[in-house]
Write a protein that holds these residues in place. Structure first.
Motif, short mmCIF file in Angstrom:
data_model
loop_
_atom_site.label_atom_id
_atom_site.label_comp_id
_atom_site.label_asym_id
_atom_site.label_seq_id
_atom_site.Cartn_x
_atom_site.Cartn_y
_atom_site.Cartn_z
N LEU A 84 50.66 49.94 94.34
CA LEU A 84 50.96 49.78 93.14
C LEU A 84 51.19 48.26 92.48
O LEU A 84 52.01 47.85 92.13
CB LEU A 84 51.52 50.84 92.42
CG LEU A 84 51.31 51.34 92.63
CD1 LEU A 84 52.17 53.30 91.87
CD2 LEU A 84 50.05 51.29 92.01
N GLY A 85 51.72 47.20 94.00
CA GLY A 85 52.16 45.97 93.60
C GLY A 85 52.95 45.45 94.25
O GLY A 85 53.34 44.26 94.58
N GLY A 86 52.97 46.42 95.43
CA GLY A 86 54.39 45.80 96.84
C GLY A 86 53.68 44.24 96.82
O GLY A 86 54.11 43.58 97.89
N PHE A 87 51.94 44.55 97.31
CA PHE A 87 51.14 44.06 98.17
C PHE A 87 51.23 42.51 97.13
O PHE A 87 51.44 41.23 98.03
CB PHE A 87 49.62 43.67 97.47
CG PHE A 87 48.89 43.86 96.47
CD1 PHE A 87 49.26 45.28 96.05
CD2 PHE A 87 48.12 42.91 96.27
CE1 PHE A 87 48.23 45.06 94.30
CE2 PHE A 87 48.14 42.97 94.75
CZ PHE A 87 47.38 43.70 94.04
N ILE A 88 51.58 42.01 95.86
CA ILE A 88 51.82 41.18 94.93
C ILE A 88 53.13 40.56 96.02
O ILE A 88 52.71 39.08 96.24
CB ILE A 88 51.74 40.87 93.81
CG1 ILE A 88 50.67 41.31 92.91
CG2 ILE A 88 52.43 39.50 93.05
CD1 ILE A 88 50.82 41.90 91.69
#
Length: 122
Positions: free
Chosen positions: A12-16
């Motif tokens: 949900l966005g940790g990869f950003i």
């Protein structure tokens, strides 16, 4: 539970956050002088990928003040702003509050990465 939270976090966005730390680290490693700073970025990229079950302790000694100031001017402010914006977005929902708090923790780390150490919480 940490594994499940880390998996949801990354999807949900940790990869950003992870990608941002890696890109900044690669840019720093392009210069010989910046390699130690880039290696520090890679260490924190792992923290950005799986933050649950880990805490950050920031040293109050001031020994790395100069390098933190240089870091802040050459990448830290942008990274901290990104993390703060993501934290606010996640905290707008009740379900996203734990993820927003992780982003705020990373924003603090993005401002003062030198002298910080990551440790596991039992």
């Amino acid at each position: 539970m940490n594994f499940l939270m880390n998996l949801i976090w990354f999807v949900l966005g940790g990869f950003i956050s992870f990608a941002s730390w890696v890109v900044i680290g690669v840019l720093w490693c392009l210069t010989i002088v910046g390699i130690p700073i880039g290696m520090q970025c890679f260490k924190f990229a792992v923290m950005a990928a799986v933050p649950f079950g880990r805490e950050i302790r920031i040293s109050e000694s001031g020994t790395s003040l100069v390098i933190n100031i240089i870091w802040m001017l050459l990448g830290g402010l942008a990274l901290a702003a990104e993390e703060a914006v993501l934290g606010v977005i996640f905290c707008m929902t009740i379900v996203g509050i734990p993820f927003g708090l992780q982003h705020f923790k990373h924003a603090k780390l993005a401002l003062f990465p030198f002298g910080a150490e990551i440790y596991r919480v039992a």
